[in-house]
Design an enzyme around this catalytic site. Structure first.
Site, PDB file in Angstrom:
ATOM      1  N   ARG A 101       0.877  -1.180   0.000  1.00 20.61           N
ATOM      2  CA  ARG A 101       0.000   0.000   0.000  1.00 20.61           C
ATOM      3  C   ARG A 101       0.906   1.219   0.000  1.00 20.61           C
ATOM      4  O   ARG A 101       1.716   1.397   0.901  1.00 20.61           O
ATOM      5  CB  ARG A 101      -0.915  -0.005   1.228  1.00 20.61           C
ATOM      6  CG  ARG A 101      -1.664   1.300   1.404  1.00 20.61           C
ATOM      7  CD  ARG A 101      -2.776   1.225   2.415  1.00 20.61           C
ATOM      8  NE  ARG A 101      -3.906   0.477   1.885  1.00 20.61           N
ATOM      9  CZ  ARG A 101      -5.143   0.539   2.378  1.00 20.61           C
ATOM     10  NH1 ARG A 101      -5.405   1.270   3.434  1.00 20.61           N
ATOM     11  NH2 ARG A 101      -6.109  -0.158   1.827  1.00 20.61           N
ATOM     12  N   ASP A 220     -17.495   6.606  -1.649  1.00 22.97           N
ATOM     13  CA  ASP A 220     -16.244   6.520  -0.880  1.00 22.97           C
ATOM     14  C   ASP A 220     -16.002   7.906  -0.288  1.00 22.97           C
ATOM     15  O   ASP A 220     -16.694   8.882  -0.650  1.00 22.97           O
ATOM     16  CB  ASP A 220     -15.093   6.080  -1.818  1.00 22.97           C
ATOM     17  CG  ASP A 220     -13.761   5.908  -1.066  1.00 22.97           C
ATOM     18  OD1 ASP A 220     -13.783   5.747   0.163  1.00 22.97           O
ATOM     19  OD2 ASP A 220     -12.698   5.948  -1.727  1.00 22.97           O
ATOM     20  N   ARG A 288     -13.566  -8.911   1.400  1.00 22.36           N
ATOM     21  CA  ARG A 288     -12.140  -8.660   1.156  1.00 22.36           C
ATOM     22  C   ARG A 288     -11.325  -9.911   1.489  1.00 22.36           C
ATOM     23  O   ARG A 288     -10.406 -10.277   0.781  1.00 22.36           O
ATOM     24  CB  ARG A 288     -11.647  -7.486   2.028  1.00 22.36           C
ATOM     25  CG  ARG A 288     -12.272  -6.123   1.735  1.00 22.36           C
ATOM     26  CD  ARG A 288     -11.885  -5.594   0.389  1.00 22.36           C
ATOM     27  NE  ARG A 288     -10.439  -5.539   0.212  1.00 22.36           N
ATOM     28  CZ  ARG A 288      -9.643  -4.558   0.659  1.00 22.36           C
ATOM     29  NH1 ARG A 288     -10.163  -3.520   1.278  1.00 22.36           N
ATOM     30  NH2 ARG A 288      -8.334  -4.607   0.439  1.00 22.36           N
TER      31      ARG A 288
HETATM   32  N1   CP Z   1     -11.325  -0.482   2.206  1.00 21.61           N
HETATM   33  C1   CP Z   1     -10.054  -0.492   2.678  1.00 21.61           C
HETATM   34  O1   CP Z   1      -9.079  -0.672   1.948  1.00 21.61           O
HETATM   35  O2   CP Z   1      -9.964  -0.292   4.012  1.00 21.61           O
HETATM   36  P1   CP Z   1      -8.615  -0.076   4.846  1.00 21.61           P
HETATM   37  O3   CP Z   1      -8.070   1.277   4.491  1.00 21.61           O
HETATM   38  O4   CP Z   1      -9.058  -0.142   6.284  1.00 21.61           O
HETATM   39  O5   CP Z   1      -7.663  -1.162   4.498  1.00 21.61           O
HETATM   40  N1  NVA Z   2     -10.109   6.461  -1.342  1.00 18.05           N
HETATM   41  C1  NVA Z   2      -9.708   6.035  -0.013  1.00 18.05           C
HETATM   42  C2  NVA Z   2      -9.883   4.570   0.126  1.00 18.05           C
HETATM   43  C3  NVA Z   2      -9.515   4.011   1.468  1.00 18.05           C
HETATM   44  C4  NVA Z   2      -9.688   2.530   1.542  1.00 18.05           C
HETATM   45  C5  NVA Z   2      -8.272   6.471   0.260  1.00 18.05           C
HETATM   46  O1  NVA Z   2      -7.439   6.322  -0.632  1.00 18.05           O
HETATM   47  O2  NVA Z   2      -8.001   6.957   1.357  1.00 18.05           O
END
Ligand code: CP
Ligand code: NVA
Length: 301
Positions: A101, A220, A288
């Site tokens: 991430r 979102d 998920r």
């Molecule tokens: N939806 C999602 O990716 O949640 P997190 O940021 O908690 O991993």
């Molecule tokens: N669009 C959001 C998604 C989090 C899971 C972000 O990038 O923060």
């Protein structure tokens, strides 16, 4: 050759179909005792916060017989300036796959091109494909099909929206995105999705127009991770894009409401909707786990 999962385009329609079938089987407990990851370690590098992605990967890897190795980027040498390439080459000697991430999508592309093991996108500024897999699974579970479904995404044209666009294009879902001017999804993502699509992918300004005929309404956060400085401005620009009772009053009775979570309750969605009868957000969050287990099985066996 190793397979990466950086965007939805890394899987064919047929592969997604079989992966979703497998995810539903895993959810139902079929072959749950298969341990394809026995004796293998999977790395999880996080440069941003996470609840669902981290915990669903950690528990899913454990359930498949493997060992998750969580790394906060601030606590490994990557956070002190070791290059992405050197990190990728080194970690490939220990780990069977690595989920990451991060911020710029180019970071994960650079990592993947230097890693000799599969690399999985656990969210970048541009894409969130693991989320999109779980979203497809949830729509299939709740609506019994994907082809021809009408999906309305209301809000910011962000990473989640970009991956939904690719998912819609691949799986022949009709997608209407309602967003304020200047907050459209990535233009290249949209162009490629439209070129490949057998379904309709349109951008609208009016949330009610998108929601009216939708089988699925999705939203979102208005302020994604890394965009915190824009929060005040965004909250003003997005205020008409809230999923609330007034919007649901214009929607089909059997529409489902989705949100990848975390939600900013009272901003993009109200309590009464997220906790109400249309909402499937916690099934979506659970999925998920199942979708990522199916993905790991696919990439590693
Ligand atoms: N939806 C999602 O990716 O949640 P997190 O940021 O908690 O991993
Ligand atoms: N669009 C959001 C998604 C989090 C899971 C972000 O990038 O923060």
């Amino acid at each position: 050759m190793k397979r990466d999962f950086l965007t939805l385009w890394d899987l064919s329609k047929e592969e997604i179909d079989s992966l979703l079938k497998r995810a539903l089987e895993l959810k139902a407990g079929k072959d749950a005792s298969k341990c394809p990851l026995i004796g293998r370690s999977i790395g999880l590098i996080f440069e941003k916060a996470s609840t669902r992605t981290r915990v669903s990967f950690e528990t899913g890897i454990y359930q498949l017989g493997g060992q998750p190795v969580y790394m906060n980027s601030k606590e490994i040498q990557l956070g002190r300036g070791e290059t992405i390439a050197d990190t990728a080459k080194t970690l490939s000697r220990y780990l069977s796959a690595i989920a990451i991430r991060t911020y710029e999508h180019t970071r994960i592309e650079e990592f993947a091109s230097n890693a000799t093991v599969p690399v999985i996108n656990a969210l970048t500024d541009l894409h969130h494909p693991c989320q999109a897999l779980a979203d497809l699974m949830t729509i299939l579970e709740k609506k019994g099909k994907l082809k021809g479904i009408r999906l309305a995404y209301i809000g910011d044209g962000n990473n989640v929206a970009n991956s939904l666009i690719e998912a819609a294009s691949r799986m022949e879902i009709n997608l209407a995105i309602a967003c304020p001017e200047g907050y459209e999804p990535n233009a290249d993502v949209l162009e490629k999705a439209r070129e490949n699509a057998k379904s309709e992918i349109i951008i609208l300004r009016e949330p009610r127009e998108a929601a009216g005929m939708a089988d699925v309404i999705y939203t979102d956060v208005w302020v994604s991770m890394g965009r915190e400085k824009e929060a005040d401005d965004r909250k003003k620009k997005f205020k008409n894009y809230q999923i609330n009772s007034a919007l649901l009053a214009c929607a089909k009775k059997d529409t489902i409401v989705m949100h990848c979570l975390p939600a900013h309750r009272g901003e993009e969605i109200t309590d009464e909707i997220i906790d109400g009868p249309h909402s499937v957000v916690f099934d979506q969050a659970e999925n998920r786990l199942h979708a990522q287990k199916a993905l790991l099985e696919f990439l590693l066996t």
